[in-house]
Design an enzyme around this catalytic site. Structure first.
Site, PDB file in Angstrom:
ATOM      1  N   HIS A  26      78.386   6.454  53.686  1.00 20.17           N
ATOM      2  CA  HIS A  26      79.463   7.387  54.027  1.00 20.17           C
ATOM      3  C   HIS A  26      80.755   6.632  54.348  1.00 20.17           C
ATOM      4  CE1 HIS A  26      76.678  10.644  53.885  1.00 20.17           C
ATOM      5  NE2 HIS A  26      77.483  11.504  54.507  1.00 20.17           N
ATOM      6  N   HIS A  32      74.761   5.269  62.355  1.00 23.82           N
ATOM      7  CA  HIS A  32      74.806   3.834  62.033  1.00 23.82           C
ATOM      8  C   HIS A  32      75.190   2.922  63.208  1.00 23.82           C
ATOM      9  CE1 HIS A  32      73.971   3.848  57.744  1.00 23.82           C
ATOM     10  NE2 HIS A  32      74.711   4.947  57.633  1.00 23.82           N
TER      11      HIS A  32
HETATM   12  C1  LIG Z   1      93.478   4.704  28.975  1.00 25.43           C
HETATM   13  C2  LIG Z   1      92.046   4.970  29.015  1.00 25.43           C
HETATM   14  C3  LIG Z   1      91.609   5.478  30.332  1.00 25.43           C
HETATM   15  C4  LIG Z   1      90.148   5.776  30.329  1.00 25.43           C
HETATM   16  C5  LIG Z   1      89.808   6.504  31.564  1.00 25.43           C
HETATM   17  C6  LIG Z   1      88.397   6.883  31.573  1.00 25.43           C
HETATM   18  C7  LIG Z   1      88.081   7.522  32.886  1.00 25.43           C
HETATM   19  C8  LIG Z   1      86.581   7.551  33.071  1.00 25.43           C
HETATM   20  C9  LIG Z   1      86.151   6.462  33.999  1.00 25.43           C
HETATM   21  C10 LIG Z   1      84.909   6.085  34.227  1.00 25.43           C
HETATM   22  C11 LIG Z   1      83.734   6.755  33.647  1.00 25.43           C
HETATM   23  C12 LIG Z   1      82.841   7.236  34.680  1.00 25.43           C
HETATM   24  C13 LIG Z   1      82.808   8.731  34.695  1.00 25.43           C
HETATM   25  C14 LIG Z   1      82.304   9.191  36.006  1.00 25.43           C
HETATM   26  C15 LIG Z   1      82.779  10.572  36.267  1.00 25.43           C
HETATM   27  C16 LIG Z   1      82.753  10.768  37.701  1.00 25.43           C
HETATM   28  C17 LIG Z   1      82.760  12.193  38.003  1.00 25.43           C
HETATM   29  C18 LIG Z   1      82.104  12.320  39.286  1.00 25.43           C
HETATM   30  O1  LIG Z   1      82.685  12.061  40.266  1.00 25.43           O
HETATM   31  S1  LIG Z   1      80.497  12.828  39.263  1.00 25.43           S
HETATM   32  C19 LIG Z   1      79.876  12.194  40.715  1.00 25.43           C
HETATM   33  C20 LIG Z   1      79.534  13.215  41.718  1.00 25.43           C
HETATM   34  N1  LIG Z   1      78.755  12.555  42.723  1.00 25.43           N
HETATM   35  C21 LIG Z   1      79.283  12.214  43.865  1.00 25.43           C
HETATM   36  O2  LIG Z   1      80.419  12.430  44.154  1.00 25.43           O
HETATM   37  C22 LIG Z   1      78.292  11.549  44.825  1.00 25.43           C
HETATM   38  C23 LIG Z   1      78.973  10.939  46.020  1.00 25.43           C
HETATM   39  N2  LIG Z   1      77.962  10.589  47.007  1.00 25.43           N
HETATM   40  C24 LIG Z   1      77.494   9.342  47.179  1.00 25.43           C
HETATM   41  O3  LIG Z   1      77.893   8.410  46.520  1.00 25.43           O
HETATM   42  C25 LIG Z   1      76.417   9.182  48.246  1.00 25.43           C
HETATM   43  O4  LIG Z   1      75.845  10.416  48.540  1.00 25.43           O
HETATM   44  C26 LIG Z   1      76.973   8.566  49.548  1.00 25.43           C
HETATM   45  C27 LIG Z   1      77.384   7.128  49.249  1.00 25.43           C
HETATM   46  C28 LIG Z   1      78.146   9.360  50.097  1.00 25.43           C
HETATM   47  C29 LIG Z   1      75.906   8.576  50.643  1.00 25.43           C
HETATM   48  O5  LIG Z   1      74.760   7.995  50.230  1.00 25.43           O
HETATM   49  P1  LIG Z   1      73.378   8.598  50.800  1.00 25.43           P
HETATM   50  O6  LIG Z   1      72.354   7.622  50.316  1.00 25.43           O
HETATM   51  O7  LIG Z   1      73.460   8.656  52.294  1.00 25.43           O
HETATM   52  O8  LIG Z   1      73.258   9.961  50.200  1.00 25.43           O
HETATM   53  N1  LIG Z   2      79.741  12.401  58.944  1.00 25.94           N
HETATM   54  C1  LIG Z   2      78.467  12.687  58.697  1.00 25.94           C
HETATM   55  N2  LIG Z   2      78.028  13.961  58.819  1.00 25.94           N
HETATM   56  C2  LIG Z   2      76.729  14.263  58.607  1.00 25.94           C
HETATM   57  N3  LIG Z   2      75.779  13.372  58.229  1.00 25.94           N
HETATM   58  C3  LIG Z   2      76.178  12.087  58.088  1.00 25.94           C
HETATM   59  C4  LIG Z   2      77.526  11.683  58.313  1.00 25.94           C
HETATM   60  N4  LIG Z   2      77.608  10.339  58.109  1.00 25.94           N
HETATM   61  C5  LIG Z   2      76.373   9.934  57.764  1.00 25.94           C
HETATM   62  N5  LIG Z   2      75.510  10.976  57.750  1.00 25.94           N
HETATM   63  C6  LIG Z   2      74.079  10.952  57.411  1.00 25.94           C
HETATM   64  O1  LIG Z   2      73.506   9.749  57.915  1.00 25.94           O
HETATM   65  C7  LIG Z   2      72.626   9.176  56.950  1.00 25.94           C
HETATM   66  C8  LIG Z   2      73.132   7.791  56.595  1.00 25.94           C
HETATM   67  O2  LIG Z   2      74.357   7.920  55.897  1.00 25.94           O
HETATM   68  P1  LIG Z   2      75.080   6.800  55.087  1.00 25.94           P
HETATM   69  O3  LIG Z   2      74.144   5.642  54.902  1.00 25.94           O
HETATM   70  O4  LIG Z   2      75.488   7.424  53.796  1.00 25.94           O
HETATM   71  O5  LIG Z   2      76.275   6.421  55.920  1.00 25.94           O
HETATM   72  C9  LIG Z   2      72.624  10.112  55.742  1.00 25.94           C
HETATM   73  O6  LIG Z   2      71.499  10.920  55.876  1.00 25.94           O
HETATM   74  P2  LIG Z   2      70.671  11.454  54.630  1.00 25.94           P
HETATM   75  O7  LIG Z   2      70.609  10.332  53.644  1.00 25.94           O
HETATM   76  O8  LIG Z   2      69.356  11.854  55.210  1.00 25.94           O
HETATM   77  O9  LIG Z   2      71.471  12.613  54.120  1.00 25.94           O
HETATM   78  C10 LIG Z   2      73.894  10.898  55.907  1.00 25.94           C
HETATM   79  O10 LIG Z   2      73.835  12.203  55.354  1.00 25.94           O
END
Ligand SMILES: CCCCCCCC/C=C\CCCCCCCC(=O)SCCNC(=O)CCNC(=O)[C@H](O)C(C)(C)COP(=O)(O)O
Ligand SMILES: Nc1ncnc2c1ncn2[C@@H]1O[C@H](COP(=O)(O)O)[C@@H](OP(=O)(O)O)[C@H]1O
Length: 301
Positions: A189, A262
């Protein structure tokens, strides 16, 4: 060091063919005026807000009785802001950026998209894939973290451990019902919220200043003008208001992560990963390397 200032003009107003901006005078003190901030000063000021936010959140967390177990709305992982916004954080950031980019002239647009591509690739490398598990998971595994089975029953746990220990990504671990524990768990996050915010500030700031100053020619912006300019720019265009609203939400969610989730070290490594690509491209390469500048352009030009 050549350090061209992004113009306070939106790129839509300027000629865009390989214009390398001339360095403008930096933060001049004009007679009778307070210290003026250049667009770069404003960007650095915005960027410094994020570590301060994390420090404030962590200090609050350390000083209050037990914020981690407090049952407040924002301490819950399932709160709608987390589930619908942060968990799709790069998607929302992409939407705001694409609306902004659609207003730019064509060659500014191509370069802005290129900068977006670099930012997207960094997001992918840190959170999704880095020649195998993403950087955050590789760091976790390298610091002796592993996927622990969730089932406390030793019979079932043994079965699960067999498969769980083979699990090399936090996402796969979660799907298998395990708990990612033991290693250094860089905050995804903190990474995403910092990375997305710095990208948006860097791209939107010249346009926000341009809208908020109604195109006035100025060597800079004084401290007291910062908020009025942001408010005027939000009032001037819905896209500006949308961008600023997302930036405020990202800042608030970062504060909540700082307070409720965290360790200090995990937040610090999340922040370092969050500023790394921004520092390399926007602070260093675009300012000191004309070749990089001619390929990637400069926001606001
Ligand atoms: C002149 C030429 C220019 C070319 C330009 C091309 C442009 C294209 C560029 C790159 C290609 C990639 C295309 C990707 C498209 C992206 C669209 C999106 O954003 S889809 C993604 C949606 N998903 C998210 O936003 C997920 C975000 N969340 C996380 O990453 C994780 O949940 C977390 C890190 C926030 C937390 O981790 P967690 O383990 O706690 O869940
Ligand atoms: N601002 C926020 N509000 C709610 N949940 C949060 C948060 N920041 C972190 N978390 C939760 O804490 C865990 C660790 O987050 P991260 O590593 O991405 O910082 C994740 O749990 P989950 O993975 O169970 O959803 C995430 O959703």
């Amino acid at each position: 060091m050549a350090s061209p200032e992004p113009s306070a003009h939106g790129a839509e107003k300027l000629d865009d063919d390989d214009v390398i901006p001339q360095p403008s005078s930096r933060s001049p003190t004009l007679p009778g005026t307070s210290l003026l901030l250049s667009p770069t000063d404003l960007l650095i000021l915005a960027a410094s807000f994020y570590p301060l936010t994390l420090i404030a959140g962590s200090v609050f967390s350390a000083c209050s009785p037990s914020p981690a177990s407090a049952d407040s709305h924002f301490s819950r992982k399932r709160n709608p802001f987390n589930v619908f916004f942060v968990k799709y954080g790069w998607l929302w950031t992409t939407l705001v950026f694409l609306i902004h980019a659609s207003r730019l002239r064509s060659s500014s647009k191509a370069r802005a998209l290129l900068r977006y591509a670099v930012a997207t690739i960094w997001w992918v490398l840190v959170t999704r894939w880095f020649f195998g598990p993403p950087i955050m998971d590789q760091l976790f595994l390298a610091t002796r973290g592993k996927c622990q089975p969730a089932d406390p029953d030793p019979m079932h746990a043994e079965e699960e451990v067999g498969t769980a220990q083979m699990i090399f990504t936090s996402a796969a671990c979660k799907v298998a019902g395990g708990k990612w524990s033991g290693g250094h768990d860089l905050s995804g996050h903190v990474f995403l919220l910092t990375h997305a915010s710095l990208f948006l500030w860097s791209e939107l700031l010249p346009t926000l200043i341009h809208s908020g100053t109604a195109g006035r020619e100025s060597a800079g912006v004084s401290w007291s003008e910062i908020f009025p300019i942001l408010i005027r720019s939000a009032a001037a265009r819905r896209e500006n208001a949308g961008g600023l609203a997302l930036l405020v939400l990202w800042w608030w969610m970062l504060l909540m992560t700082g307070v409720y989730f965290h360790t200090w070290l995990e937040k610090a490594t999340g922040w370092i990963a969050g500023i790394a690509q921004w520092a390399v491209l926007y602070v260093w390469a675009l300012r000191s390397h004309p070749t990089v500048r001619s390929i990637f352009g400069v926001p606001g030009i």
